[in-house]
Design an enzyme around this catalytic site. Structure first.
Site, PDB file in Angstrom:
ATOM      1  N   LYS A  45     -96.331  27.889 -21.961  1.00 57.74           N
ATOM      2  CA  LYS A  45     -95.396  28.324 -20.927  1.00 57.74           C
ATOM      3  C   LYS A  45     -95.479  29.839 -20.846  1.00 57.74           C
ATOM      4  O   LYS A  45     -95.872  30.506 -21.817  1.00 57.74           O
ATOM      5  CB  LYS A  45     -93.965  27.915 -21.342  1.00 57.74           C
ATOM      6  CG  LYS A  45     -93.026  27.715 -20.191  1.00 57.74           C
ATOM      7  CD  LYS A  45     -93.013  26.286 -19.681  1.00 57.74           C
ATOM      8  CE  LYS A  45     -92.033  26.109 -18.554  1.00 57.74           C
ATOM      9  NZ  LYS A  45     -91.914  24.736 -18.089  1.00 57.74           N
ATOM     10  N   GLY A  53     -77.468  18.773  -8.720  1.00 59.02           N
ATOM     11  CA  GLY A  53     -78.602  19.608  -8.313  1.00 59.02           C
ATOM     12  C   GLY A  53     -79.492  18.896  -7.320  1.00 59.02           C
ATOM     13  O   GLY A  53     -80.189  17.935  -7.665  1.00 59.02           O
ATOM     14  N   ASN A  59     -85.569  20.951  -5.296  1.00 59.17           N
ATOM     15  CA  ASN A  59     -86.889  20.344  -5.062  1.00 59.17           C
ATOM     16  C   ASN A  59     -86.972  18.920  -5.596  1.00 59.17           C
ATOM     17  O   ASN A  59     -87.487  18.028  -4.941  1.00 59.17           O
ATOM     18  CB  ASN A  59     -87.976  21.169  -5.770  1.00 59.17           C
ATOM     19  CG  ASN A  59     -88.181  22.502  -5.096  1.00 59.17           C
ATOM     20  OD1 ASN A  59     -88.092  22.596  -3.880  1.00 59.17           O
ATOM     21  ND2 ASN A  59     -88.419  23.537  -5.887  1.00 59.17           N
ATOM     22  N   VAL A  60     -86.470  18.707  -6.803  1.00 60.18           N
ATOM     23  CA  VAL A  60     -86.587  17.385  -7.424  1.00 60.18           C
ATOM     24  C   VAL A  60     -85.386  16.504  -7.049  1.00 60.18           C
ATOM     25  O   VAL A  60     -85.559  15.362  -6.605  1.00 60.18           O
ATOM     26  CB  VAL A  60     -86.686  17.495  -8.967  1.00 60.18           C
ATOM     27  CG1 VAL A  60     -86.793  16.111  -9.595  1.00 60.18           C
ATOM     28  CG2 VAL A  60     -87.880  18.343  -9.369  1.00 60.18           C
TER      29      VAL A  60
HETATM   30  P1  NAD Z   1     -84.505  23.830  -7.897  1.00 61.47           P
HETATM   31  O1  NAD Z   1     -84.201  25.236  -8.246  1.00 61.47           O
HETATM   32  O2  NAD Z   1     -85.284  23.527  -6.646  1.00 61.47           O
HETATM   33  O3  NAD Z   1     -83.132  22.981  -7.776  1.00 61.47           O
HETATM   34  C1  NAD Z   1     -82.054  23.121  -8.649  1.00 61.47           C
HETATM   35  C2  NAD Z   1     -80.796  22.866  -7.836  1.00 61.47           C
HETATM   36  O4  NAD Z   1     -79.689  22.845  -8.735  1.00 61.47           O
HETATM   37  C3  NAD Z   1     -80.502  23.958  -6.791  1.00 61.47           C
HETATM   38  O5  NAD Z   1     -80.201  23.351  -5.549  1.00 61.47           O
HETATM   39  C4  NAD Z   1     -79.297  24.692  -7.374  1.00 61.47           C
HETATM   40  O6  NAD Z   1     -78.450  25.222  -6.374  1.00 61.47           O
HETATM   41  C5  NAD Z   1     -78.629  23.570  -8.137  1.00 61.47           C
HETATM   42  N1  NAD Z   1     -77.711  24.008  -9.199  1.00 61.47           N
HETATM   43  C6  NAD Z   1     -77.807  25.050 -10.052  1.00 61.47           C
HETATM   44  N2  NAD Z   1     -76.748  25.097 -10.881  1.00 61.47           N
HETATM   45  C7  NAD Z   1     -75.955  24.036 -10.547  1.00 61.47           C
HETATM   46  C8  NAD Z   1     -74.727  23.527 -11.040  1.00 61.47           C
HETATM   47  N3  NAD Z   1     -74.079  24.125 -12.048  1.00 61.47           N
HETATM   48  N4  NAD Z   1     -74.206  22.423 -10.457  1.00 61.47           N
HETATM   49  C9  NAD Z   1     -74.841  21.822  -9.427  1.00 61.47           C
HETATM   50  N5  NAD Z   1     -76.013  22.256  -8.916  1.00 61.47           N
HETATM   51  C10 NAD Z   1     -76.559  23.354  -9.467  1.00 61.47           C
HETATM   52  O7  NAD Z   1     -85.213  23.220  -9.171  1.00 61.47           O
HETATM   53  P2  NAD Z   1     -86.114  21.910  -9.249  1.00 61.47           P
HETATM   54  O8  NAD Z   1     -87.542  22.285  -9.100  1.00 61.47           O
HETATM   55  O9  NAD Z   1     -85.533  20.845  -8.375  1.00 61.47           O
HETATM   56  O10 NAD Z   1     -85.903  21.489 -10.772  1.00 61.47           O
HETATM   57  C11 NAD Z   1     -84.686  20.902 -11.195  1.00 61.47           C
HETATM   58  C12 NAD Z   1     -84.703  20.773 -12.718  1.00 61.47           C
HETATM   59  O11 NAD Z   1     -85.804  19.942 -13.105  1.00 61.47           O
HETATM   60  C13 NAD Z   1     -84.904  22.109 -13.443  1.00 61.47           C
HETATM   61  O12 NAD Z   1     -84.159  22.077 -14.640  1.00 61.47           O
HETATM   62  C14 NAD Z   1     -86.393  22.124 -13.757  1.00 61.47           C
HETATM   63  O13 NAD Z   1     -86.680  22.899 -14.930  1.00 61.47           O
HETATM   64  C15 NAD Z   1     -86.651  20.645 -14.000  1.00 61.47           C
HETATM   65  N6  NAD Z   1     -88.045  20.257 -13.738  1.00 61.47           N
HETATM   66  C16 NAD Z   1     -88.593  20.469 -12.524  1.00 61.47           C
HETATM   67  C17 NAD Z   1     -89.914  20.085 -12.290  1.00 61.47           C
HETATM   68  C18 NAD Z   1     -90.563  20.270 -10.931  1.00 61.47           C
HETATM   69  O14 NAD Z   1     -91.638  19.709 -10.699  1.00 61.47           O
HETATM   70  N7  NAD Z   1     -89.954  20.990 -10.013  1.00 61.47           N
HETATM   71  C19 NAD Z   1     -90.670  19.495 -13.320  1.00 61.47           C
HETATM   72  C20 NAD Z   1     -90.053  19.280 -14.569  1.00 61.47           C
HETATM   73  C21 NAD Z   1     -88.741  19.672 -14.765  1.00 61.47           C
END
Ligand code: NAD
Length: 355
Positions: A80, A180, A183-184
């Site tokens: 990382k 949340g 993206n995911v």
């Molecule tokens: P992202 O930043 O697109 O989405 C996160 C969302 O959570 C945002 O809409 C944000 O406003 C919201 N958020 C933040 N704090 C919050 C809270 N206290 N209450 C409610 N909502 C809140 O991130 P992502 O890419 O969707 O990833 C989400 C999680 O999954 C992260 O922890 C990331 O590390 C993990 N992850 C993502 C991937 C990937 O492919 N994108 C892969 C593995 C793990």
């Protein structure tokens, strides 16, 4: 304190501290273990309070990537990188290029991809300095962003958990609370809606929650109440360390299955959840779809190949974790660590060897 005595140091193979005077870039790249293959992992940009906080994060996250790739049955090691700074204020194209040069200087020891605070565009800029970055499309029609694959994997694992705990393979009417909708989380909401699940959603960024309410008929919940809802499943898809002792006592759900990394604030919560009859689906097993897709992209393989690997590996690894957890009366998070470690560490032979 040296890095070797750091609380999160775990026999990491390589830790590089990067500083570029001209752009002000400060970054750390950590390669945890490359037994299974070339080490890959996201590059995160975050406004850390201190260098130690950044070091702690990169040591923990890189270790997590080793376990994730092993659990996902891909020949990839764990790494990382973190860039210190606020992505909204401090990110510049020159900074991205400087990071690309540092990644390149490792000669392929580390392959980076997007993580929080980083986007496909940033990875493309880095790619002008190094071939050792992934997770972006160079031409229209190519896939890049791994988030759809991550969401798909979470969906597969959530279904597996429902089958195991609720004894049904039908998600119709199953109530899922998603924290949340980024993206995911938003994509997961779409898949669950299509499968007939009932959704409750919360996001601190109102527009992200609203689109799930409008498009997937979800019920909006205040952010501080999402984990206390009367639901079957909670899906943390925002932040790490959100399942703590307070949330533990609020939970009414029978299953925790979401994409966020490092969901448990401390490892003992795994056993506490089990004692309460709540099935915790280990985060890195569930959210491995993205790294599997990135690996397949680097091989030039099709999404169909990645898709079937995601389906099979998440389903099979979770079946093994759930079976061993039930049989031994031990927590799913600890069992997952052992299953993963058996796959990447030739000197590890089961629970007796766990520190
Ligand atoms: P992202 O930043 O697109 O989405 C996160 C969302 O959570 C945002 O809409 C944000 O406003 C919201 N958020 C933040 N704090 C919050 C809270 N206290 N209450 C409610 N909502 C809140 O991130 P992502 O890419 O969707 O990833 C989400 C999680 O999954 C992260 O922890 C990331 O590390 C993990 N992850 C993502 C991937 C990937 O492919 N994108 C892969 C593995 C793990």
């Amino acid at each position: 304190m040296s890095v070797f005595e750091h609380r999160s140091f775990d026999e990491h193979e390589h830790v590089a501290f990067c500083h570029d005077k001209q752009t002000g870039l400060k970054a750390i790249i950590a390669v945890h273990n490359s037994n299974l293959g070339q080490a890959m992992g996201g590059c995160r940009m975050f406004n850390y309070h201190s260098g130690d906080e950044a070091l702690n994060d990169v040591l923990r996250l890189s270790r997590g990537m080793t376990y994730k790739s092993a659990a996902a049955n891909i020949p990839v090691g764990g790494a990382k990188s973190v860039i210190l700074g606020d992505p909204r204020q401090h990110k510049t194209d020159d900074l991205m290029r400087a990071m690309g040069r540092f990644i390149d200087s490792l000669g392929g020891l580390y392959v980076g991809a997007e993580d929080s605070g980083m986007h496909e565009r940033d990875m493309k800029i880095m790619a002008s300095e190094t071939q050792h970055v992934a997770g972006f499309a160079l031409q229209e029609g190519e896939r890049g962003d791994p988030s759809p694959a991550t969401a798909y994997g979470v969906f597969i694992g959530l279904k597996k958990a429902v089958q195991h705990k609720l004894k049904t393979s039908d998600l119709k009417g199953v109530r899922v609370a998603i924290q949340g909708l980024g993206n995911v989380g938003y994509r997961l909401a779409g898949l669950l809606h299509e499968a007939g699940a009932e959704l409750l959603v919360s996001d601190v960024f109102q527009a992200n929650a609203d689109r799930a309410v409008q498009n997937y008929n979800a019920t909006l919940i205040a952010p501080d109440q999402i984990f206390s809802q009367s639901v079957d499943v909670v899906a943390p898809c925002a932040l790490g360390s959100i399942i703590d002792d307070v949330v533990l006592n609020q939970l009414q759900a029978k299953i925790i299955a979401g994409s966020a990394n490092n969901q448990l604030a401390h490892d003992d919560l795994g056993m506490a959840l089990k004692a309460r009859g709540i099935l915790y689906v280990p985060d890195y097993v569930l959210n491995a779809g993205g790294i599997i897709d990135v690996y397949y992209q680097r091989q030039g393989a099709s999404y169909d190949d990645a898709h079937s690997h995601i389906t099979n590996s998440i389903d099979q690894t979770l079946a093994e974790v759930f079976r061993k957890s039930d049989m031994m009366g031990r927590s799913t998070n600890v069992i997952a660590d052992e299953v993963a470690r058996e796959r990447f560490d030739p000197n590890f032979h089961g629970e007796d060897a766990v520190a």
